[in-house]
Design an enzyme around this catalytic site. Sequence first.
Site, PDB file in Angstrom:
ATOM      1  N   GLU A 104      -3.610  -9.652   0.362  1.00 51.32           N
ATOM      2  CA  GLU A 104      -4.543  -8.851   1.173  1.00 51.32           C
ATOM      3  C   GLU A 104      -5.862  -9.584   1.432  1.00 51.32           C
ATOM      4  O   GLU A 104      -6.817  -9.464   0.669  1.00 51.32           O
ATOM      5  CB  GLU A 104      -4.835  -7.513   0.485  1.00 51.32           C
ATOM      6  CG  GLU A 104      -5.786  -6.623   1.281  1.00 51.32           C
ATOM      7  CD  GLU A 104      -6.055  -5.277   0.624  1.00 51.32           C
ATOM      8  OE1 GLU A 104      -6.815  -4.494   1.213  1.00 51.32           O
ATOM      9  OE2 GLU A 104      -5.521  -5.019  -0.477  1.00 51.32           O
TER      10      GLU A 104
ATOM     11  N   LYS B 154      -0.937  -8.034   3.772  1.00 50.67           N
ATOM     12  CA  LYS B 154      -1.713  -6.813   4.011  1.00 50.67           C
ATOM     13  C   LYS B 154      -3.068  -7.208   4.625  1.00 50.67           C
ATOM     14  O   LYS B 154      -4.064  -7.335   3.925  1.00 50.67           O
ATOM     15  CB  LYS B 154      -1.911  -6.023   2.713  1.00 50.67           C
ATOM     16  CG  LYS B 154      -2.683  -4.717   2.944  1.00 50.67           C
ATOM     17  CD  LYS B 154      -2.790  -3.860   1.691  1.00 50.67           C
ATOM     18  CE  LYS B 154      -3.636  -2.626   1.978  1.00 50.67           C
ATOM     19  NZ  LYS B 154      -3.695  -1.686   0.841  1.00 50.67           N
TER      20      LYS B 154
END
Length: 338
Positions: free
Chosen positions: A177, A219
């Site tokens: 992420e 992500k």
Amino acid sequence: MFSDDMRLIAREMVAPGKGILAADESTGTMEKRLHAVGLDSTEEVRRQYRELIVSTPELGKSISGVILFDETVRQDSSAGVPLRKVAEENGVLPGIKVDKGAKPLAGSDGEKVTEGLDGLRDRLSEYVELGMNFTKWRAVLDIAAERPSDYAIHANAHALGRYAALSQEAGLVPMVEPEVLMDGDHSLEAAEEATVRTLHEVFAELAKQRVELESMVLKPNMVVAGKDHPQQPSSADVAEATVRALKRTVPPAVPGIAFLSGGQSDEDATVNLNAINQLGPLPWQVTFSFGRGLLAPALHEWVGRAEKFDSAQQVLAHRAELNGAARQGNYESVLEHA
């Protein structure tokens, strides 16, 4: 080192019509969320709230996995069942946030780097024993004058690579992420440029550190203008900028991209996800990994009242279904009130 199980789990996480629920707020963040609706952030209140989430009936229809916080992994439901098992029995894969948060980056002008690599291998071994299927590590980069710097991008990308390699070594699928924040007054073009620079460096580090792309999930942020920018782009503009950035940086071997909501409103995140999927077919499965964008309405419905437990679950299930539709490009605003 790599296993068919990891590749299978990565594909399950981004299965058609489903997304990933981020319920991994740290104790400090959870305290702010609970205080905002008039609740004390005790361990028992947090346990009740997370039980509400993972036990929502038929959650598995629209949610493939749930990212948990360490505290939640060790808590039981009111019936004495570990919450991680409640999630599994509901058709939802349990995963775990493993980073220790963003801290000041030495030698930078106020930028940050995410910490948590020390002792990570041992922690991952424990999470395997506790039945986790995947992990998550978040890096944050902001846009301002001369930001994000090459230095901050590289430091965070390197940490993401080390984390991902250690996760795969343990047999856990890493959610990678790198979040370019929407705080500020920057333009859509500035957000796209920063996102492209960041993702280029992230995938360069993943390659150097021998991370298997088929056994991970990305992500990222959607490409949006800063929330204080006077000219907010349309969902079509957001979708085009986001897909352009991804096509320039993300190899097709990655099975799926699960967007964070990043401070967008519940409906904006859903509308933008829908617009992105309407530009398909895309090289990857494109879905969601929302926290606030899924959970805020349910929290406001519940606010700690036992008699609102079921209705709050209905609110969560509805929001998950809406995003499941957007993940297929089938969302319409009339569904909000269906």
